[in-house]
Design an enzyme around this catalytic site. Structure first.
Site, PDB file in Angstrom:
ATOM      1  N   CYS A 172     -50.566 -61.742 102.525  1.00  0.00           N
ATOM      2  CA  CYS A 172     -50.331 -60.505 103.260  1.00  0.00           C
ATOM      3  C   CYS A 172     -49.536 -60.771 104.539  1.00  0.00           C
ATOM      4  CB  CYS A 172     -51.653 -59.832 103.609  1.00  0.00           C
ATOM      5  SG  CYS A 172     -51.448 -58.290 104.550  1.00  0.00           S
ATOM      6  N   ASN A 272     -45.143 -61.359  90.839  1.00  0.00           N
ATOM      7  CA  ASN A 272     -45.251 -60.096  91.560  1.00  0.00           C
ATOM      8  C   ASN A 272     -44.027 -59.910  92.455  1.00  0.00           C
ATOM      9  OD1 ASN A 272     -46.696 -59.214  94.601  1.00  0.00           O
ATOM     10  ND2 ASN A 272     -46.578 -57.737  92.934  1.00  0.00           N
TER      11      ASN A 272
END
Length: 383
Positions: A172, A272
């Site tokens: 993140c 991803n």
């Protein structure tokens, strides 16, 4: 240990954890379109450590510190976090993602979740057992109003307790996460990252532990060494966002680098980043799975489209889009009520993105405060 990762058909498709977006209603929409793996929104290990590890101490607080529902401020804070973990049986396989930078605290959070203890606290704090715990969501008109293909809403929405896996966020890029040394900051502190994995593996024996990270901090080749260390530390699966921290969510995704990681590891590797409805899955067929994030916003049918190369989905069909807005709004209303409908406004923007001639419709829908308003506006609008 039951490792569901090894039982999935290849390639499998997962919905990425997106804070503020991938709540239960969003996950259930994607489940209806065939997603294989669902993740919770990102959970703070510190929130669980500070609010859950000392609940016995809270119970000793005087009644003056409790509100009329006998909940302390700590209970209220914990309840907010537990509601992010809450999932239904039909969402399986379901993975809870946690973040933090303290091995002891993350290990506690992982064990607390993997043991089902979180569910006991959820029931106790919210009195959920007497209100809607393990109860079916009922609506007399549901059979005529909303149809779900892949699950029966009347019988499937039962709260479950032990998830299928725990995921540790090491990718993140959010400023608040980075400043505490968590998320993508762990790419720069790989020793600590490995200590966190080992600490969690020591405490959690019943379900697999996965990691989600990026290619590197500012060098895409960092992942080659880091991924080996992640596997050696005991991770059971690895998801990689194909950009560095410095690139954020901009620029091309380096699929070649993710494929290099796949070739050097034995554990499942999931790619991803930047996957949209037109993505050519054949170009990354060697990966075990693909994880879709923003590509699923306003398009939960992306999973069916990419998995099956479905020709039955016509995104240009307004009736199809309207039907799915109503399905999603219906779930939001049932699970979160009015507050959920207010939150749903941002999903409406995604559903209408790229459609010509809906400016006035969008202007009305982003001001709604009830499911009935959404239904009335959509029924009135002709496209």
């Amino acid at each position: 240990m039951k490792n569901f990762w090894n039982k999935l058909d290849r390639p499998f498709f997962a919905l990425a954890p997106l804070a503020g977006y991938t709540d239960q209603s969003m996950r259930l929409m994607c489940k209806d379109f065939g997603v294989d793996v669902l993740y919770s929104e990102m959970i703070s290990s510190e929130a669980l450590w500070h609010n859950a590890s000392c609940r016995s101490e809270y119970d000793l607080e005087s009644n003056r510190s409790r509100n009329k529902f006998m909940m302390t401020m700590n209970d209220k804070a914990l309840l907010k976090t537990l509601n992010l973990i809450k999932f239904f049986q039909t969402e399986r396989p379901f993975v809870v993602q946690i973040f933090g930078a303290d091995p002891k605290h993350i290990a506690f959070a992982a064990k607390y979740i993997a043991s089902g203890e979180w569910h006991k606290d959820l029931i106790q704090i919210s009195n959920i057992k007497n209100q809607n715990g393990n109860e079916k969501i009922k609506d007399n008109n549901i059979a005529n109003l909303i149809k779900f293909k892949n699950y029966d809403i009347e019988n499937s929405l039962k709260i479950s307790s032990i998830p299928d896996g725990i995921d540790i966020n090491m990718g993140c890029p959010a400023r608040d996460v980075i400043k505490v040394g968590a998320g993508a900051a762990l790419i720069k502190n790989q020793h600590l990252a490995c200590e966190i994995i080992k600490a969690v593996k020591k405490e959690v024996k019943n379900i697999p532990i996965s990691v989600k990270t990026r290619l590197g901090w500012n060098n895409e080749e960092e992942i080659l060494d880091f991924s080996k260390r992640i596997e050696e530390s005991g991770a059971d699966a690895l998801a990689i966002h194909g950009r560095t921290y410095k690139n954020g969510f901009c620029g091309p995704v380096n699929w070649d680098m993710i494929l290099k990681v796949k070739r050097q590891l034995k554990i499942p590797v999931i790619g991803n980043g930047g996957i949209n409805i037109d993505f050519d899955c054949k170009t990354v067929a060697d990966l075990d799975g693909l994880m879709i994030g923003t590509g699923a916003l306003g398009k939960p049918w992306i999973f069916e489209k990419l998995k099956n190369q479905s020709q039955t989905i016509n995104e240009a069909n307004w009736e199809f889009i309207k039907k799915n807005i109503l399905k999603h709004a219906f779930l939001v209303n049932k699970l979160k009520g009015k507050q959920g409908i207010l939150e749903f406004r941002k999903h409406i923007v995604w559903y209408l993105k790229g459609i010509d001639g809906v400016k006035q419709l969008r202007g009305e829908l982003v001001r709604v405060s009830s499911y009935e308003e959404i239904e009335e506006i959509l029924q009135r609008f002709t496209y």
